[in-house]
Motif scaffolding. Structure first.
Motif, PDB file in Angstrom:
ATOM      1  N   TRP A  45      24.391  26.469 122.951  1.00 53.76           N
ATOM      2  CA  TRP A  45      24.030  25.163 122.427  1.00 53.76           C
ATOM      3  C   TRP A  45      23.171  25.350 121.186  1.00 53.76           C
ATOM      4  O   TRP A  45      22.492  26.366 121.017  1.00 53.76           O
ATOM      5  CB  TRP A  45      23.310  24.320 123.472  1.00 53.76           C
ATOM      6  CG  TRP A  45      22.014  24.885 123.986  1.00 53.76           C
ATOM      7  CD1 TRP A  45      20.769  24.559 123.594  1.00 53.76           C
ATOM      8  CD2 TRP A  45      21.858  25.889 125.003  1.00 53.76           C
ATOM      9  NE1 TRP A  45      19.829  25.276 124.282  1.00 53.76           N
ATOM     10  CE2 TRP A  45      20.476  26.110 125.171  1.00 53.76           C
ATOM     11  CE3 TRP A  45      22.756  26.622 125.796  1.00 53.76           C
ATOM     12  CZ2 TRP A  45      19.959  27.026 126.076  1.00 53.76           C
ATOM     13  CZ3 TRP A  45      22.245  27.530 126.710  1.00 53.76           C
ATOM     14  CH2 TRP A  45      20.870  27.724 126.841  1.00 53.76           C
ATOM     15  N   GLU A  46      23.210  24.349 120.294  1.00 60.51           N
ATOM     16  CA  GLU A  46      22.462  24.433 119.052  1.00 60.51           C
ATOM     17  C   GLU A  46      21.050  23.892 119.257  1.00 60.51           C
ATOM     18  O   GLU A  46      20.848  22.900 119.957  1.00 60.51           O
ATOM     19  CB  GLU A  46      23.180  23.638 117.953  1.00 60.51           C
ATOM     20  CG  GLU A  46      22.674  23.921 116.549  1.00 60.51           C
ATOM     21  CD  GLU A  46      23.579  23.349 115.473  1.00 60.51           C
ATOM     22  OE1 GLU A  46      23.069  23.084 114.360  1.00 60.51           O
ATOM     23  OE2 GLU A  46      24.788  23.173 115.748  1.00 60.51           O
ATOM     24  N   VAL A  47      20.060  24.552 118.657  1.00 66.86           N
ATOM     25  CA  VAL A  47      18.658  24.164 118.796  1.00 66.86           C
ATOM     26  C   VAL A  47      18.022  24.140 117.411  1.00 66.86           C
ATOM     27  O   VAL A  47      18.613  24.585 116.427  1.00 66.86           O
ATOM     28  CB  VAL A  47      17.893  25.152 119.706  1.00 66.86           C
ATOM     29  CG1 VAL A  47      18.444  25.122 121.124  1.00 66.86           C
ATOM     30  CG2 VAL A  47      17.942  26.574 119.140  1.00 66.86           C
ATOM     31  N   ASN A  48      16.781  23.641 117.337  1.00 59.24           N
ATOM     32  CA  ASN A  48      16.062  23.703 116.066  1.00 59.24           C
ATOM     33  C   ASN A  48      15.271  25.007 115.988  1.00 59.24           C
ATOM     34  O   ASN A  48      15.235  25.795 116.936  1.00 59.24           O
ATOM     35  CB  ASN A  48      15.148  22.488 115.885  1.00 59.24           C
ATOM     36  CG  ASN A  48      14.103  22.369 116.979  1.00 59.24           C
ATOM     37  OD1 ASN A  48      13.581  23.376 117.469  1.00 59.24           O
ATOM     38  ND2 ASN A  48      13.785  21.140 117.372  1.00 59.24           N
ATOM     39  N   ARG A  49      14.614  25.224 114.861  1.00 61.37           N
ATOM     40  CA  ARG A  49      13.933  26.499 114.630  1.00 61.37           C
ATOM     41  C   ARG A  49      12.810  26.734 115.632  1.00 61.37           C
ATOM     42  O   ARG A  49      12.649  27.849 116.143  1.00 61.37           O
ATOM     43  CB  ARG A  49      13.371  26.536 113.202  1.00 61.37           C
ATOM     44  CG  ARG A  49      12.776  27.874 112.803  1.00 61.37           C
ATOM     45  CD  ARG A  49      12.321  27.854 111.346  1.00 61.37           C
ATOM     46  NE  ARG A  49      11.926  29.175 110.909  1.00 61.37           N
ATOM     47  CZ  ARG A  49      10.712  29.676 111.070  1.00 61.37           C
ATOM     48  NH1 ARG A  49       9.775  28.956 111.684  1.00 61.37           N
ATOM     49  NH2 ARG A  49      10.426  30.883 110.627  1.00 61.37           N
TER      50      ARG A  49
END
Length: 435
Positions: free
Chosen positions: A309-313
């Motif tokens: 899944w995509e996450v923020n920094r």
């Protein structure tokens, strides 16, 4: 010299004495920096300040409520203006701040790198100098100098010493056919028709003036076309339509150096605290470096266990999961993200992955490697973080390295501790430089 001048001077000294960049990357507190600003500790002595002598508890300067060792306060202005109050400078003298561009230059110098990013996306086309040439165009752009040179070359190539060739026709026993063959051997550009016309117009009693060609060449001086032009000048030049060339401006493409960096990290249950810290210590400088090298840098952060899944920094370096591991799920998501928003024709691409090299059975060979081959990128890299050395099931890095051993766009690095981080960064960036 005032106190403010002293402070500025100490700042300059601090910048010169900031922590070594490699040492900072390996052991420094990276968390105090932002994505667009790198804060490196300064090794500096404390700023000077006035203190009271222990031996003197009283006397002038011992104000009410003052404690021993307190700095002397600055006099307050009579009008109550608070500008210039002590402490307004804060503690910024403790860090040296650099932007990613300066960080990239410093790292290049320290590691001996010379990465020269190329632009891809054309953002502007401008007209440059009239240096390009075409066969058609408006008369105002006719390149007359080129036309003149072409005509002059043709005249010199076609010109010959007519008097010299006529003397060859006066050699006893020679006729037009013999003179023509002789002229060709002497590289005299005369046509057979001209020789025949000259022979026909020559009186018969002049056709045996010379006993041999050797006698003629010895007695008659041959004048080249260049010598004759210098002596007589040029009356006409044979211009031809095919010699015409027209100048038009060079079209200069301004390309923006765009880069997208996909950072992938394993957050499965086996990724303990120490492994996660090594991922952060490796990926964070790489982000700063590439951000400093390119005009426009964007980042995609993907975490995965058995799913991705995509996450923020911020989440990327702190997230943790208890699931299993399937690395291919992250590459599948990376391919989708890149294809949707970052076409290879317009973006430089970097795909960096990190983990402890543990992966589900056959996933590396059957899925990850084919996906890496299917995703066009400047560089693919995998960083193995295994503080205790290789685990029994930690084979992903070795499989990738073995498969891509001859590839110049894939790097594999091993980080067993902070001391390996700089070497890993060099391995990755030097591979990109070579590719």
């Amino acid at each position: 010299m005032g106190l403010r001048d002293d402070l500025e001077r100490y700042r300059e000294v601090g910048e010169k004495r900031r922590q070594d960049l490699a040492e900072f990357i390996q052991y420094g507190d990276l968390g105090k920096s932002r994505a667009d600003s790198v804060r490196i500790p300064i090794k500096i002595v404390d700023l000077p300040e006035f203190v009271y002598d222990r031996r003197d508890r009283g006397g002038v300067g011992q104000g009410e409520g003052a404690e021993e060792g307190d700095p002397v306060e600055q006099p307050q202005p009579d009008d109550g203006d608070e500008d210039g109050d002590p402490g307004e400078e804060g503690g910024d003298h403790e860090y040296y701040e650099m932007d990613p561009e300066e960080f990239a230059r410093e790292l290049d110098e320290q590691l001996g790198l010379d990465l020269d990013p190329k632009g891809k996306k054309v953002v502007e086309e401008t007209e440059g100098d009239f240096t390009d040439i075409t066969r058609t165009g408006p008369s105002s752009t006719l390149d007359f100098e080129r036309l003149f040179k072409e005509g002059l070359k043709r005249k010199m190539a076609m010109d010959f010493d007519e008097a010299y060739v006529r003397e060859a026709l006066r050699v006893a026993g020679w006729g037009p056919a013999t003179v023509y063959e002789w002229a060709r051997g002497e590289n005299i550009p005369v046509s057979r028709a001209w020789i025949e016309d000259a022979y026909e117009g020559m009186p018969a009693d002049e056709r045996d003036r010379w006993g041999s060609i050797e006698e003629m060449t010895e007695r008659v001086e041959h004048e080249s076309a260049a010598q004759r032009i210098r002596r007589e000048g040029i009356n006409e030049i044979p211009f031809r339509r095919q010699d015409e060339r027209y100048r038009y401006p060079e079209i200069i493409e301004e390309k923006e150096r765009n880069v997208v960096v996909v950072n992938i990290r394993d957050v499965s249950g086996s990724m303990r605290q120490q492994k996660r810290e090594l991922v952060e210590r490796t990926f964070t400088p790489l982000d700063w470096y590439l951000q400093g090298k390119y005009d426009n840098a964007e980042f995609v952060y993907i975490a995965h266990d058995a799913e991705a899944w995509e996450v923020n920094r911020e989440e990327f370096f702190g997230i943790r999961s208890g699931g299993g591991t399937r690395i291919s799920s992250a590459y599948e998501l990376a391919m989708t993200a890149l294809d949707e928003a970052y076409p290879w024709s317009e973006w430089n691409r970097y795909v960096f992955a990190a983990g402890d090299s543990e992966n589900s059975s056959n996933d590396t060979e059957d899925k990850v490697i084919p996906l890496m081959e299917a995703i066009p990128a400047n560089l693919h890299a995998y960083v193995e973080t295994q503080p205790s050395g290789n685990a029994i099931n930690a084979t992903h890095a070795e499989e990738v390295e073995r498969h891509f051993r001859d590839a110049d766009d894939v790097a594999v690095a091993y980080v067993n501790g902070p001391g390996d981080v700089v070497d890993a960064i060099y391995e990755i960036l030097s591979t990109d430089e070579q590719s």
